[in-house]
Design a protein around this motif. Structure first.
Motif, PDB file in Angstrom:
ATOM      1  N   PHE A 133      39.005  31.506  -5.681  1.00 14.73           N
ATOM      2  CA  PHE A 133      37.933  32.191  -4.951  1.00 14.73           C
ATOM      3  C   PHE A 133      36.615  31.432  -5.103  1.00 14.73           C
ATOM      4  O   PHE A 133      35.880  31.230  -4.128  1.00 14.73           O
ATOM      5  N   SER A 134      36.300  30.998  -6.323  1.00 13.23           N
ATOM      6  CA  SER A 134      35.055  30.258  -6.563  1.00 13.23           C
ATOM      7  C   SER A 134      35.046  28.940  -5.805  1.00 13.23           C
ATOM      8  O   SER A 134      34.019  28.542  -5.233  1.00 13.23           O
ATOM      9  N   ALA A 135      36.195  28.247  -5.802  1.00  9.61           N
ATOM     10  CA  ALA A 135      36.274  26.984  -5.067  1.00  9.61           C
ATOM     11  C   ALA A 135      36.093  27.213  -3.569  1.00  9.61           C
ATOM     12  O   ALA A 135      35.384  26.454  -2.891  1.00  9.61           O
ATOM     13  N   ALA A 136      36.727  28.263  -3.042  1.00  9.62           N
ATOM     14  CA  ALA A 136      36.587  28.558  -1.613  1.00  9.62           C
ATOM     15  C   ALA A 136      35.155  28.934  -1.270  1.00  9.62           C
ATOM     16  O   ALA A 136      34.629  28.537  -0.217  1.00  9.62           O
ATOM     17  N   LEU A 137      34.515  29.706  -2.137  1.00  8.96           N
ATOM     18  CA  LEU A 137      33.111  30.062  -1.918  1.00  8.96           C
ATOM     19  C   LEU A 137      32.244  28.809  -1.909  1.00  8.96           C
ATOM     20  O   LEU A 137      31.329  28.675  -1.080  1.00  8.96           O
ATOM     21  N   ALA A 138      32.533  27.871  -2.810  1.00  8.08           N
ATOM     22  CA  ALA A 138      31.787  26.610  -2.835  1.00  8.08           C
ATOM     23  C   ALA A 138      31.979  25.834  -1.540  1.00  8.08           C
ATOM     24  O   ALA A 138      31.018  25.315  -0.953  1.00  8.08           O
ATOM     25  N   VAL A 139      33.214  25.754  -1.068  1.00 12.86           N
ATOM     26  CA  VAL A 139      33.495  25.028   0.174  1.00 12.86           C
ATOM     27  C   VAL A 139      32.780  25.683   1.357  1.00 12.86           C
ATOM     28  O   VAL A 139      32.185  24.996   2.207  1.00 12.86           O
ATOM     29  N   ASP A 169      42.109  20.441  -3.385  1.00  6.22           N
ATOM     30  CA  ASP A 169      43.091  20.849  -2.384  1.00  6.22           C
ATOM     31  C   ASP A 169      42.423  21.334  -1.102  1.00  6.22           C
ATOM     32  O   ASP A 169      42.788  20.918   0.005  1.00  6.22           O
ATOM     33  N   LEU A 170      41.441  22.225  -1.232  1.00  2.09           N
ATOM     34  CA  LEU A 170      40.827  22.830  -0.052  1.00  2.09           C
ATOM     35  C   LEU A 170      40.045  21.808   0.760  1.00  2.09           C
ATOM     36  O   LEU A 170      40.143  21.769   1.998  1.00  2.09           O
ATOM     37  N   LEU A 171      39.251  20.990   0.088  1.00  7.76           N
ATOM     38  CA  LEU A 171      38.432  20.010   0.800  1.00  7.76           C
ATOM     39  C   LEU A 171      39.298  18.969   1.510  1.00  7.76           C
ATOM     40  O   LEU A 171      39.036  18.607   2.662  1.00  7.76           O
ATOM     41  N   ALA A 172      40.325  18.489   0.821  1.00  8.39           N
ATOM     42  CA  ALA A 172      41.216  17.508   1.458  1.00  8.39           C
ATOM     43  C   ALA A 172      41.913  18.117   2.670  1.00  8.39           C
ATOM     44  O   ALA A 172      42.089  17.451   3.688  1.00  8.39           O
ATOM     45  N   GLY A 173      42.272  19.389   2.568  1.00  2.61           N
ATOM     46  CA  GLY A 173      42.913  20.056   3.687  1.00  2.61           C
ATOM     47  C   GLY A 173      42.011  20.202   4.893  1.00  2.61           C
ATOM     48  O   GLY A 173      42.501  20.327   6.031  1.00  2.61           O
ATOM     49  N   LEU A 174      40.695  20.186   4.665  1.00  2.00           N
ATOM     50  CA  LEU A 174      39.730  20.295   5.759  1.00  2.00           C
ATOM     51  C   LEU A 174      39.325  18.934   6.315  1.00  2.00           C
ATOM     52  O   LEU A 174      38.482  18.862   7.220  1.00  2.00           O
ATOM     53  N   GLY A 175      39.889  17.870   5.769  1.00  3.24           N
ATOM     54  CA  GLY A 175      39.604  16.545   6.305  1.00  3.24           C
ATOM     55  C   GLY A 175      38.539  15.759   5.578  1.00  3.24           C
ATOM     56  O   GLY A 175      38.147  14.675   6.032  1.00  3.24           O
ATOM     57  N   TYR A 176      38.045  16.268   4.448  1.00  4.80           N
ATOM     58  CA  TYR A 176      37.071  15.513   3.656  1.00  4.80           C
ATOM     59  C   TYR A 176      37.794  14.464   2.813  1.00  4.80           C
ATOM     60  O   TYR A 176      38.931  14.676   2.370  1.00  4.80           O
ATOM     61  N   GLU A 177      37.128  13.345   2.586  1.00  2.45           N
ATOM     62  CA  GLU A 177      37.631  12.364   1.626  1.00  2.45           C
ATOM     63  C   GLU A 177      37.193  12.821   0.245  1.00  2.45           C
ATOM     64  O   GLU A 177      35.992  12.901  -0.047  1.00  2.45           O
ATOM     65  N   VAL A 178      38.145  13.141  -0.606  1.00  2.00           N
ATOM     66  CA  VAL A 178      37.846  13.735  -1.910  1.00  2.00           C
ATOM     67  C   VAL A 178      38.091  12.717  -3.008  1.00  2.00           C
ATOM     68  O   VAL A 178      39.166  12.102  -3.076  1.00  2.00           O
ATOM     69  N   HIS A 179      37.092  12.554  -3.875  1.00  2.00           N
ATOM     70  CA  HIS A 179      37.244  11.757  -5.080  1.00  2.00           C
ATOM     71  C   HIS A 179      37.182  12.725  -6.265  1.00  2.00           C
ATOM     72  O   HIS A 179      36.304  13.594  -6.318  1.00  2.00           O
ATOM     73  N   ALA A 180      38.104  12.568  -7.198  1.00  2.00           N
ATOM     74  CA  ALA A 180      38.226  13.497  -8.318  1.00  2.00           C
ATOM     75  C   ALA A 180      37.771  12.825  -9.601  1.00  2.00           C
ATOM     76  O   ALA A 180      38.227  11.726  -9.938  1.00  2.00           O
ATOM     77  N   ASN A 241      25.059  17.942  -0.128  1.00  8.29           N
ATOM     78  CA  ASN A 241      25.002  19.197  -0.881  1.00  8.29           C
ATOM     79  C   ASN A 241      25.822  19.107  -2.151  1.00  8.29           C
ATOM     80  O   ASN A 241      26.887  18.481  -2.177  1.00  8.29           O
ATOM     81  N   ILE A 242      25.330  19.767  -3.193  1.00  3.55           N
ATOM     82  CA  ILE A 242      26.062  19.892  -4.446  1.00  3.55           C
ATOM     83  C   ILE A 242      26.279  21.374  -4.702  1.00  3.55           C
ATOM     84  O   ILE A 242      25.306  22.140  -4.811  1.00  3.55           O
ATOM     85  N   ALA A 243      27.534  21.792  -4.802  1.00  5.16           N
ATOM     86  CA  ALA A 243      27.852  23.172  -5.150  1.00  5.16           C
ATOM     87  C   ALA A 243      28.093  23.232  -6.648  1.00  5.16           C
ATOM     88  O   ALA A 243      29.039  22.629  -7.158  1.00  5.16           O
ATOM     89  N   ALA A 244      27.224  23.935  -7.373  1.00  2.00           N
ATOM     90  CA  ALA A 244      27.309  24.015  -8.833  1.00  2.00           C
ATOM     91  C   ALA A 244      28.085  25.264  -9.222  1.00  2.00           C
ATOM     92  O   ALA A 244      27.653  26.385  -8.960  1.00  2.00           O
ATOM     93  N   VAL A 245      29.261  25.054  -9.876  1.00  2.00           N
ATOM     94  CA  VAL A 245      30.167  26.156 -10.176  1.00  2.00           C
ATOM     95  C   VAL A 245      30.322  26.399 -11.671  1.00  2.00           C
ATOM     96  O   VAL A 245      30.599  27.520 -12.083  1.00  2.00           O
ATOM     97  N   GLY A 246      30.160  25.363 -12.505  1.00  2.00           N
ATOM     98  CA  GLY A 246      30.492  25.520 -13.917  1.00  2.00           C
ATOM     99  C   GLY A 246      29.445  24.956 -14.850  1.00  2.00           C
ATOM    100  O   GLY A 246      28.474  24.321 -14.437  1.00  2.00           O
ATOM    101  N   LEU A 247      29.678  25.178 -16.156  1.00  2.00           N
ATOM    102  CA  LEU A 247      28.719  24.739 -17.174  1.00  2.00           C
ATOM    103  C   LEU A 247      29.407  24.270 -18.448  1.00  2.00           C
ATOM    104  O   LEU A 247      28.840  24.348 -19.549  1.00  2.00           O
TER     105      LEU A 247
END
Length: 331
Positions: A133-139, A169-180, A241-247
């Motif tokens: 849910f948090s990841a989807a909210l960030a996306v 997973d979500l970002l790649a599925g939307l067509g973004y190039e994701v670096h982990a 944009n930077i989505a800040a989710v954790g600490l």
């Protein structure tokens, strides 16, 4: 109603925390309009901190643990819900100020309850849980603030964690190039299977100390915080944009205003606990549709019953579990 099982957390007079499975009745639970017969819950890092007492999560004691739960409505005094309705609850103070989801029955205010959308079942909802849910909210916040795939690669930090894995997973599925970005390079194959185009070793990263570093990322989802988040503000491209989710790496943010006023970078805070009901339902609607994780089975590490939670909490805190643990309340 007869007694039922619940994983309840207590604090002793000396401040120590103990927790375990015990027998409760509805009269022991916090008030609320909706009673849910729980079927599944999940294990989050926050749950492990709460259950072991190693984090100050609970604001009152005793409480039933578990910040997520899914099941079917048993009874409701709110006409929006009827017995048999499939529902889920995440956040809303569960296992902080209200009794949570580690129980056969859960009672909550009606505005915390989300009807389970078509296209997702109770098990899948809890495999996703607060992390997904948090990841989807960030996306969604990235998209709302005009983050497009053609702006460049999105860096996901803490990528092997719950939020990070879902974000990949979500970002790649939307067509973004994701670096982990991860401190566990041995997980590279796992992250690539989720959709990461490139996996970076955190230990080989040079953060620099200039007010503005080379602009290399179109945007980011940060599940780490601390110096990594500060570096991201200095290295995201104009209008990214930077989505800040954790600490996990700390709560301090040492940066300057230059990335924001010279590059137009936006820092988006992600807070999943107290979302407005309409936003919460919108996020779950997309998680059952275009944001449904493509590799959910791969991200589930296993299932556990209430009696096995203590051991799982220790494994989670030691970093020995990769992915989600689902709590099977019928086991």
């Amino acid at each position: 109603m007869t007694a039922f099982r619940a994983y309840r957390i207590h604090r002793a007079e000396d401040g120590s925390v103990r927790a375990g499975v015990e027998s409760l009745t509805l009269g022991d639970l916090n008030p609320g309009e909706v009673v849910v017969r729980a079927r599944y819950s999940g294990v989050n890092y926050k749950d492990a901190l709460a259950g072991t007492g190693r984090g100050r999560i609970l604001r009152r004691f005793p409480l039933v643990g578990g910040i997520d739960v899914a099941g079917r409505v048993e009874s409701s005094t709110d006409t929006a819900f009827a017995p048999g309705d499939r529902v889920l609850i995440t956040g809303c103070g569960l296992s902080e100020t209200r009794d949570g989801g580690y129980a056969d029955y859960v009672r909550v205010p009606a505005d915390c309850v989300v009807p389970l959308p078509e296209g997702i079942d109770e098990y899948e909802a809890m495999a996703i849980g607060t992390a997904g849910f948090s990841a989807a909210l960030a996306v969604m916040r990235l998209q709302d603030n005009h983050q497009h795939p053609d702006m460049g690669p999105i860096l996901v930090t803490g990528a092997t964690g719950g939020v990070g894995g879902f974000a990949v997973d979500l970002l790649a599925g939307l067509g973004y190039e994701v670096h982990a970005l991860t401190g566990k390079p041995e997980a590279a194959a796992y992250l690539q299977a989720l959709g990461a185009a490139q996996v970076l070793d955190r230990r080989e990263l040079t953060l620099g100390d200039r007010p503005l570093e080379s602009a290399q990322w179109g945007g980011a989802v940060d599940a780490v915080g601390g110096e990594i988040l500060a570096w991201l503000t200095r290295s995201v491209r104009p209008y990214g944009n930077i989505a800040a989710v954790g600490l996990a790496a700390g709560t301090e943010l040492q940066t300057t205003v230059l990335p924001f006023i010279l590059r137009g970078v936006s820092l988006l805070g992600i807070h999943s606990v107290d979302c407005a009901p309409a936003l919460r339902r919108a996020v779950w609607a997309r998680l059952a549709d275009d944001l449904k994780p493509r590799h959910l089975a791969r991200m589930v590490a296993g299932t556990v019953g209430l009696e096995g939670l203590d051991e799982v909490f220790e494994q989670v805190l030691a970093g020995r579990i990769r992915g989600r643990m689902v709590v099977d309340l019928a086991s």
